[in-house]
Design a protein around this motif. Structure first.
Motif, PDB file in Angstrom:
ATOM      1  N   GLN A  17      -0.360   4.457  -9.108  1.00 50.93           N
ATOM      2  CA  GLN A  17       0.730   3.868  -8.334  1.00 50.93           C
ATOM      3  C   GLN A  17       1.921   3.552  -9.232  1.00 50.93           C
ATOM      4  OE1 GLN A  17      -0.137   0.058  -6.569  1.00 50.93           O
ATOM      5  NE2 GLN A  17       1.743   0.024  -5.351  1.00 50.93           N
ATOM      6  N   LEU A  18       1.651   2.986 -10.411  1.00 50.81           N
ATOM      7  CA  LEU A  18       2.727   2.679 -11.352  1.00 50.81           C
ATOM      8  C   LEU A  18       3.438   3.952 -11.791  1.00 50.81           C
ATOM      9  CD1 LEU A  18       4.276   0.711 -13.173  1.00 50.81           C
ATOM     10  CD2 LEU A  18       2.444   0.949 -14.863  1.00 50.81           C
TER      11      LEU A  18
ATOM     12  N   ILE B  20       5.905  -2.812 -11.631  1.00 52.40           N
ATOM     13  CA  ILE B  20       6.633  -1.996 -10.647  1.00 52.40           C
ATOM     14  C   ILE B  20       7.979  -2.643 -10.322  1.00 52.40           C
ATOM     15  CG2 ILE B  20       6.616  -1.234  -8.242  1.00 52.40           C
ATOM     16  CD1 ILE B  20       3.603  -0.759  -8.541  1.00 52.40           C
TER      17      ILE B  20
ATOM     18  N   ILE C 251      10.709  -1.816 -13.017  1.00 46.78           N
ATOM     19  CA  ILE C 251      10.986  -0.422 -13.395  1.00 46.78           C
ATOM     20  C   ILE C 251      12.490  -0.145 -13.485  1.00 46.78           C
ATOM     21  CG2 ILE C 251      10.806   1.978 -12.655  1.00 46.78           C
ATOM     22  CD1 ILE C 251       8.045   1.304 -11.517  1.00 46.78           C
TER      23      ILE C 251
ATOM     24  N   LYS D 260       1.929  -5.016 -10.199  1.00 46.79           N
ATOM     25  CA  LYS D 260       3.026  -5.336  -9.274  1.00 46.79           C
ATOM     26  C   LYS D 260       4.269  -5.796 -10.036  1.00 46.79           C
ATOM     27  CE  LYS D 260       4.198  -8.163  -5.233  1.00 46.79           C
ATOM     28  NZ  LYS D 260       5.515  -8.527  -5.803  1.00 46.79           N
TER      29      LYS D 260
ATOM     30  N   GLU E 126       5.674   5.301  -8.993  1.00 44.58           N
ATOM     31  CA  GLU E 126       6.866   4.475  -8.795  1.00 44.58           C
ATOM     32  C   GLU E 126       7.898   4.733  -9.898  1.00 44.58           C
ATOM     33  OE1 GLU E 126       7.643   2.689  -6.285  1.00 44.58           O
ATOM     34  OE2 GLU E 126       5.752   2.487  -5.203  1.00 44.58           O
TER      35      GLU E 126
END
Length: 255
Positions: free
Chosen positions: A77-78, A178, A181, A175, A81
């Protein structure tokens, strides 16, 4: 008979048109990227500051993300993103960013891995251990490099997208990473496109210049500004003359 043949021919043509359409869409999507942001807080929309930074890119900038390969779902997921945010910056730059995602540890022997990880750590990109539970009874541990580098006009700027906070769980750390970023990417771009850094003077009157107490603070400032040290020793006029140092000033003025 003739009608059936025409229907069969028409079916083949429709299928061929569908295949051609898919190929064209895929080709266009590799050239043009647009993500629709449906979130209320517009978390996937670049800020005006980030857009202005991206617009300052005048020639090809290479963005290389090192987070790839086998990994747990949370780090996937990271990675996704980071990649999607990089595409947003590329669009804002007018296509002047070239993006590459690669696993620096792929097909490397164990004896090579240690040296590669140490090299990234020296460049400010700390590797992390990804612990993944497989089927509930098997644990897989792998080293990952959650960072990237921007290369622009002979300058290389590193980015670290994951910093582990021991006071929270891994999901909270992901989280937070993310959420940061865009900040990390914008900071890297700022360092790339800034031709002449502004000067900042760090003054100290305690008998020392830049020591361990403010070393990390000075190092962080040094990423964006030309740092100079000033020892406020009124007994010696020469000490009022700033002397440039990159990180630490070891020479002191004698009272």
């Amino acid at each position: 008979m003739k009608k059936r043949r025409l229907q069969k021919t028409q079916s083949w043509l429709e299928m061929l048109m569908l295949v051609v359409g898919i190929v064209v869409i895929n080709a266009l999507s590799s050239l043009y990227y647009k993500r629709i942001d449906l979130t209320q807080e517009k978390r996937y929309t670049l800020s005006e500051t980030s857009r202005k930074l991206a617009s300052k890119i005048e020639e090809k900038l290479y963005f290389k993300l090192y987070l790839d390969g086998e990994m747990s779902a949370k780090f996937k997921q990271l990675r996704n993103e980071i990649r999607d945010m990089a595409y947003e910056f590329r669009e804002a730059s007018g296509g002047k960013m070239e993006i590459e995602v690669a696993d620096p540890l792929k097909d490397k022997e164990k004896k090579e891995v240690a040296g590669i990880l140490e090299s990234f750590a020296e460049r400010g990109i700390e590797p992390v251990r990804d612990v993944d539970m497989e089927d509930g009874d098997e644990t897989r541990i792998k080293y990952l490099v959650p960072g990237a580098e921007c290369i622009y006009r002979g300058k290389t700027v590193g980015m670290r997208f994951f910093q582990y906070d021991v006071s929270t769980d891994i999901e909270s750390n992901i989280k937070k990473s993310i959420d940061n970023i865009e900040y990390e990417l914008a900071n890297a771009l700022r360092q790339c496109v800034t031709e002449k850094a502004k000067k900042i003077v760090v003054a100290d009157g305690s008998g020392e210049m830049i020591d361990a107490r403010v070393g990390s603070f000075a190092n962080e400032l040094g990423r964006y500004y030309q740092l100079e040290a000033l020892h406020l020793n009124v007994a010696d006029p020469e000490c009022a003359r700033p002397r440039s140092e990159e990180r630490r000033v070891g020479k002191e003025c004698v009272s």
